[in-house]
Design a protein around this motif. Structure first.
Motif, PDB file in Angstrom:
ATOM      1  N   GLN A  16       0.749  -1.259  -0.070  1.00  0.00           N
ATOM      2  CA  GLN A  16      -0.060   0.131  -0.091  1.00  0.00           C
ATOM      3  C   GLN A  16       0.768   1.456  -0.103  1.00  0.00           C
ATOM      4  OE1 GLN A  16      -4.370  -0.744   1.591  1.00  0.00           O
ATOM      5  NE2 GLN A  16      -2.724  -1.837   2.837  1.00  0.00           N
ATOM      6  N   PRO A  17       2.038   1.474   0.715  1.00  0.00           N
ATOM      7  CA  PRO A  17       2.621   2.859   0.527  1.00  0.00           C
ATOM      8  C   PRO A  17       3.224   2.933  -0.743  1.00  0.00           C
ATOM      9  CG  PRO A  17       3.559   1.226   2.461  1.00  0.00           C
ATOM     10  CD  PRO A  17       2.503   0.439   1.725  1.00  0.00           C
ATOM     11  N   ALA A  18       3.745   1.937  -1.596  1.00  0.00           N
ATOM     12  CA  ALA A  18       4.084   1.983  -2.947  1.00  0.00           C
ATOM     13  C   ALA A  18       3.016   2.380  -3.922  1.00  0.00           C
ATOM     14  CB  ALA A  18       4.748   0.723  -3.292  1.00  0.00           C
ATOM     15  N   ALA A  19       1.514   1.757  -3.745  1.00  0.00           N
ATOM     16  CA  ALA A  19       0.564   1.798  -4.482  1.00  0.00           C
ATOM     17  C   ALA A  19       0.028   3.184  -4.268  1.00  0.00           C
ATOM     18  CB  ALA A  19      -0.600   1.017  -4.016  1.00  0.00           C
ATOM     19  N   ILE A  20       0.023   3.928  -3.110  1.00  0.00           N
ATOM     20  CA  ILE A  20      -0.479   5.222  -2.831  1.00  0.00           C
ATOM     21  C   ILE A  20       0.395   6.259  -3.518  1.00  0.00           C
ATOM     22  CG2 ILE A  20      -0.634   7.001  -0.864  1.00  0.00           C
ATOM     23  CD1 ILE A  20      -3.113   5.692  -0.862  1.00  0.00           C
ATOM     24  N   GLN A  21       1.740   5.721  -3.452  1.00  0.00           N
ATOM     25  CA  GLN A  21       2.907   6.765  -4.141  1.00  0.00           C
ATOM     26  C   GLN A  21       2.589   6.855  -5.542  1.00  0.00           C
ATOM     27  OE1 GLN A  21       5.812   7.965  -2.252  1.00  0.00           O
ATOM     28  NE2 GLN A  21       5.900   9.057  -4.123  1.00  0.00           N
ATOM     29  N   ARG A  22       2.297   5.961  -6.211  1.00  0.00           N
ATOM     30  CA  ARG A  22       2.008   5.834  -7.637  1.00  0.00           C
ATOM     31  C   ARG A  22       0.895   6.611  -7.944  1.00  0.00           C
ATOM     32  NH1 ARG A  22       3.467   0.365  -7.483  1.00  0.00           N
ATOM     33  NH2 ARG A  22       1.091  -0.084  -7.461  1.00  0.00           N
ATOM     34  N   THR A  23      -0.298   6.413  -7.017  1.00  0.00           N
ATOM     35  CA  THR A  23      -1.430   7.002  -7.273  1.00  0.00           C
ATOM     36  C   THR A  23      -1.273   8.556  -7.192  1.00  0.00           C
ATOM     37  OG1 THR A  23      -2.607   5.121  -6.555  1.00  0.00           O
ATOM     38  CG2 THR A  23      -3.735   7.027  -6.798  1.00  0.00           C
ATOM     39  N   LEU A  24      -0.487   9.105  -6.416  1.00  0.00           N
ATOM     40  CA  LEU A  24      -0.336  10.630  -6.024  1.00  0.00           C
ATOM     41  C   LEU A  24       0.731  11.116  -6.974  1.00  0.00           C
ATOM     42  CD1 LEU A  24      -0.636  10.458  -2.229  1.00  0.00           C
ATOM     43  CD2 LEU A  24      -2.390  10.941  -3.892  1.00  0.00           C
ATOM     44  N   GLN A  25       1.682  10.395  -7.537  1.00  0.00           N
ATOM     45  CA  GLN A  25       2.853  10.731  -8.089  1.00  0.00           C
ATOM     46  C   GLN A  25       2.279  11.714  -9.306  1.00  0.00           C
ATOM     47  OE1 GLN A  25       6.100   9.052  -7.870  1.00  0.00           O
ATOM     48  NE2 GLN A  25       6.936  10.975  -8.741  1.00  0.00           N
TER      49      GLN A  25
END
Ligand code: F6R
Length: 365
Positions: A16-25
């Motif tokens: 989830q930390p990476a998934a959120i990072q990608r989504t907000l990038q």
């Protein structure tokens, strides 16, 4: 592939930390970037929005419920949220200037898609899909789309799709709020909070071991009650859904204030009660609800802010979370509830990634 993980669900919780990072990038560098993330036609459409109708199913519906609290509090825009199977078969009134929003991991959920196809009222100003699958039916048939970039979600129980939906919905609230008097300073402040999310989610997943320890107390139980107040009520609903789906333990969520209107009758030492209690305005009220549970012998499991001044005691088990800004708290508090369900299910020996009777994508009604 699962790699070091035992189940896809576990892997997806930790992603989830990476998934959120990608989504907000590249989408939250400025208030302008936030609006642009919804596509070029969004600019003209968002200016005309006077109300929002959210339609979704299951976990995605819970994301919509969280969004309603945000939208009305931050943007002052009236918002309705409904499960697609009810919305589509009910005669409903569409207020003028309504933005129709669907939320879906797969973009193929039959009822959600049918609800979208039924939006011919002139009172709709646009249709937005918040979806994890590019090219899915929902995306193809909506004029506005926001792709959550969670990556493929294999586990039937939705985890990273939910938290990335929440991040996208909070961005939507900021984009609409900007046109409804939400000041740039406040928007910048919330964007700064969103940037902390990957790190906060990392801290939440780091609670895995203590949550695994707590989970033992649930293995032999037949029922569990989840409580939350305000924006944490849908988080409690999502926690209850996860537990029933993968552990087959009956779970129900209630807004804590409803306890004495019925469910308190169920509480005894066989009924564990899980409460999400971040350090917000409603904490004091929640505390008195929790005393009602203790007075009936219910064992309490509290997920609370480390500054919330609640401590372990007789029948009270507290798991402290890092201090989290109030707006993004529902996203962070989701994670320990996912981990709790996961560990209970593993201990009960159920098929975590493929729970009985359920399909990943519900393409028939
Ligand atoms: C629960 C779950 C389901 C889905 C629901 C909607 O863990 O996965 O409740 O959330 O079937 O699916 P999507 O989001 O694909 O429309």
């Amino acid at each position: 592939e699962k790699g070091e993980y035992r189940h896809f669900m576990q892997k997806e919780i930790f992603e989830q930390p990476a998934a959120i990072q990608r989504t907000l990038q590249d989408r939250i560098d400025s208030p302008d970037a936030v609006s642009a993330a919804f596509g070029e036609p969004a600019m003209a459409i968002f200016d005309r929005v006077r109300s929002v109708q959210i339609v979704a199913c299951g976990t995605s519906y819970h994301a919509g419920m969280v969004a309603r609290y945000w939208l009305e509090a931050l943007a002052g825009i009236p918002c309705q949220v409904e499960v697609a199977s009810e919305f589509r078969y009910r005669q409903h009134v569409v207020p003028e200037g309504t933005l129709f929003v669907t939320i879906s991991q797969s973009g193929e959920t039959a009822d959600t898609l049918a609800a979208l196809r039924d939006t011919d009222s002139d009172n709709y100003v646009g249709r937005l899909a918040i979806c994890n699958v590019d090219g899915s039916s929902l995306v193809r048939e909506s004029e506005l789309t926001f792709l959550t970039k969670a990556g493929p979600e294999i586990g039937v129980a939705s985890t990273k799709a939910f938290t990335t939906q929440l991040a996208g919905l909070l961005m939507l609230v900021l984009a609409l709020g900007r046109r409804h008097g939400l000041g740039d300073e406040r928007i910048e402040q919330i964007l700064a909070e969103l940037r902390q999310l990957p790190n906060l989610l990392e801290q939440a997943t780091a609670l895995d071991k203590p949550i695994e320890d707590l989970s033992r107390a649930f293995v032999e139980k037949h029922h569990t009650l989840f409580l939350g107040r305000g924006v944490q009520f849908p988080v409690a609903m999502e926690g209850a859904l996860k537990l029933k789906e993968i552990s087959y333990i009956h779970a129900e969520a209630y807004p804590a204030g409803e306890l004495k209107h019925g469910p308190l009758a169920l509480v005894d030492k066989e009924m564990p009660v899980v409460a999400v209690a971040p350090n917000d305005d409603l904490l004091e009220k929640l505390k008195s609800n929790l005393q009602e549970v203790r007075a009936r012998g219910g064992e309490l499991y509290l997920f609370a802010d480390k500054n919330a001044k609640v401590a372990d005691g007789e029948g009270i088990h507290v798991l402290h979370l890092p201090a989290v800004p109030e707006i993004i708290a529902p996203i962070v508090y989701t994670v320990p509830l996912q981990l709790l369900s996961y560990h209970v299910a593993v201990l009960r020996g159920t098929d975590v990634d493929q729970p009985r009777n359920l399909a990943k994508s519900v393409t028939v009604e």
